[in-house]
Design an enzyme around this catalytic site. Structure first.
Site, PDB file in Angstrom:
ATOM      1  CE  LYS A  51      15.964 -20.448  -5.807  1.00  0.00           C
ATOM      2  NZ  LYS A  51      15.385 -20.241  -4.470  1.00  0.00           N
ATOM      3  CB  CYS A  68      -1.916  15.338   0.191  1.00  0.00           C
ATOM      4  SG  CYS A  68      -1.828  15.031  -1.589  1.00  0.00           S
TER       5      CYS A  68
END
Length: 647
Positions: free
Chosen positions: A107, A398
């Site tokens: 591959k 926050c």
């Protein structure tokens, strides 16, 4: 210069760079641009750990464009399922119902390419793209010396493979770039991909690219084995690697894998694993595909390269769902040509499992050669300066109280800036609504100035919202507003993808769009779960999302004019459920017959087997017709086919 000012200048430089190189609409003089780049380089030389990956000094965007025409593949280019060890390989083989006769090959780590030949001539070359549509890079393909421009086979055929750059050539390219004071390619894969997508074909030619075929798409070949197909393709004049073989069983596959792994460093090109494929084409046809992968092949990945470095901090990221992800900050380390400065820690349960602390020496790998992660902590090397990594109680963005459910720690504040911004960035991204010009930096800028606060607010932007914002002039503003208007008519599957539903990606979104059309969000659990490639987890996620967001989707439909692709299938005809093979020359293109068969509920296969119901043949029909007669498959000419579809 402070970090915040540096990032603002990076955003501005990118804006100017895209305008100059991609749009041919300069927003600044050459002198201003050069001065800005010099400012960035001075900061980066003094703050190496703060360098943004988006900085123009870190990439070569000016020479790699995205302005190629799109070209549709005749047959889809699929991804491959990854397996990483023997147990996963054996599990894959069990699912594939195959214990013998495997085709294996290296591959290669390069860029996938699809070549189309007609009447023996190379007519087009395209990148993989999204698997269905790629970029037309035909002119560059003609500059790759080892790709045959003419072949002896005259039927239409798609030949697919990998484009690679040899390691030695890669080093020479980077040496040349260094002399020219250009940024270096990180690895041969990136260099190969970039070389294919050059607007200047002479650059592609000088890169000495190599093409290795690994399969076919559209074809009329009549082989029963994949190994026979590849032997035929290579006899047409294509390269063959010297490590391609047939394995009688999985034990031979494992032996071949070990042999190839030893050759990893010796091979002239980069490899990241071994392809294992069922050789019997009839079995491949029977196995079919999931929504993402062929079931008959897998990528047996090599162990990722692993190195030791020190963990020097932890940053907390807030995803668009509110999930808090701890990210390890690392002393930079080079892994396979990529400088890694951070790694995922997944969650705080994983931190506890590893017993990792700040200042620990850790082993880091690029899992699957993609995502860096920590696999081991060297506790014996601790020096007494290590610090515990505490579970957060407040959102880092926050400051609202977090919900701690053990593995998952979540910010529940739906107005949290990071949640909103990341949702918007995803919504407008290339694979979603694809709003050109509305990138990450622009979204953050508009959110900062409260011009956009929700997904819907994007479609309420007006010209005066951009006036006064740095880098925006009349033409730029109008281009962006036009892009937003065009996005109102995007494909339905893109909208579904853009909503960011957990477990529902682009492939699943296409399946929902084709199956249910505009009513996709009104279906039952059973309807979702019964879709091919779906399961209980995806169905549950869809049911929960659509329950909560039903009204919101209705409102989106008022803002958007979505393009809906609905595959109408007739289920009461004689063709429904039947398998056809088409061979020979007919009065119309084969694609027209294929489309008609599928519309009537049939299926078209590329090879004849005992499961074939009909062979539709025309003039000069070849071996497929002969094989069909041997197997006593019903053979019909075009006239008989026309009578059949009338029934």
């Amino acid at each position: 210069m402070k970090k915040e000012e540096y990032l603002e200048k990076v955003a501005l430089a990118n804006l100017w760079m895209r305008a100059y190189y991609e749009k041919d609409e300069p927003l600044a003089s050459d002198e201003e641009y050069d001065a800005l780049i010099r400012e960035l380089r001075v900061f980066e030389e003094q703050n190496k750990d703060e360098i943004s990956k988006d900085s123009p000094t870190q990439k070569i965007a000016p020479t790699i464009q995205s302005e190629f025409k799109k070209i549709a593949h005749l047959k889809r280019m699929w991804s491959m399922e990854d397996v990483f060890d023997e147990s996963e390989l054996r599990a894959w083989a069990k699912r594939a119902k195959c214990e013998k006769n495997f085709f294996i090959e290296p591959k290669f780590d390069g860029a996938s390419l699809n070549l189309l030949y007609e009447n023996g001539k190379l007519v087009s070359g395209a990148t993989r793209g999204d698997g269905e549509v790629g970029e037309d890079i035909t002119l560059n393909v003609f500059e790759i010396e080892n790709i045959p421009k003419n072949i002896a086979y005259k039927e239409r055929i798609e030949i697919r493979g990998e484009v690679v750059i040899l390691k030695d050539d890669f080093e020479k390219i980077n040496e040349k770039r260094a002399l020219l004071n250009q940024s270096l390619f990180a690895n041969p894969r990136n260099a190969a991909s970039g070389s294919l997508r050059q607007l200047d074909t002479s650059i592609t030619k000088e890169r000495n690219l190599k093409f290795y075929p690994w399969g076919v798409g559209e074809n009329t070949l009549n082989f029963t084995k994949h190994s026979e197909v590849m032997q035929f393709i290579r006899e047409l004049g294509f390269l063959k690697d010297d490590f391609v073989r047939l394995c009688a069983n999985l034990d031979e596959v494992l032996k071949a894998y070990d042999e190839l792994l030893v050759l990893r460093e010796k091979k002239p090109m980069m490899m990241d694993g071994m392809v294992v494929r069922v050789d019997d084409l009839a079995l491949c046809e029977e196995l079919g595909y999931t929504v993402k992968f062929p079931k008959f092949m897998a990528a047996f990945k090599f162990p990722a390269l692993e190195k030791t470095t020190r963990l020097i901090g932890v940053n907390l990221q807030v995803g668009r769902s509110g999930a808090i992800t701890p990210v390890a900050v690392l002393e930079p380390v080079n892994l396979d040509g990529v400088v890694v400065k951070s790694a995922t820690l997944h969650n705080f349960d994983e931190i506890a499992r590893l017993d990792v602390k700040i200042n620990d020496f850790v082993s880091v790998i690029r899992s699957g050669d993609v995502i860096p992660k920590i696999t081991k902590v060297f506790k014996e090397r601790r020096e007494g300066l290590e610090m515990e990594i505490s579970r957060p109680k407040l959102c880092p963005t926050c400051q609202s109280e977090l919900l701690d459910e053990g593995t998952l720690i979540k910010c529940q504040n739906i107005d949290c800036e990071d949640r909103l911004v990341n949702s918007i960035i995803h919504f407008v991204s290339k694979k979603c609504l694809n709003i050109d010009g509305l990138g990450e930096n622009i979204v953050e800028l508009l959110y900062k100035h409260k011009k956009i606060t929700t997904l819907e607010s994007i479609f309420h932007l007006k010209f005066n919202d951009f006036e006064g914002l740095e880098g925006f002039k009349e033409k730029k503003i109008n281009n962006l507003l036009n892009a937003i208007e065009q996005a109102r008519e995007c494909e339905l599957f893109r909208f579904i993808t853009a909503l960011g539903i957990e477990h529902i990606g682009e492939v699943a979104a296409k399946k929902l769009s084709l199956s249910f059309g505009k009513e996709w969000y009104k279906q039952s659990f059973e309807a979702y779960a019964n879709l091919e490639g779906f399961g209980e987890q995806m169905a549950l996620s869809l049911c929960e999302f659509t329950r909560v967001n039903h009204t919101r989707i209705d409102e989106f439909y008022k803002l958007l004019n979505l393009k809906i692709e609905k595959l109408e299938i007739k289920s009461d005809g004689v063709i429904f459920g039947k398998t056809f093979v088409i061979t020979g020359t007919l009065s119309r293109p084969r694609d027209e017959f294929k489309a008609l068969i599928e519309k009537l509920g049939g299926k078209v296969s590329g090879s004849v087997s005992k499961k074939t119901d009909y062979v539709l043949f025309g003039e000069e029909a070849g071996s497929k017709l002969s094989k069909a007669k041997e197997l006593e498959v019903k053979c019909i000419d075009e006239s008989a086919f026309n009578e059949l579809v009338k029934e």
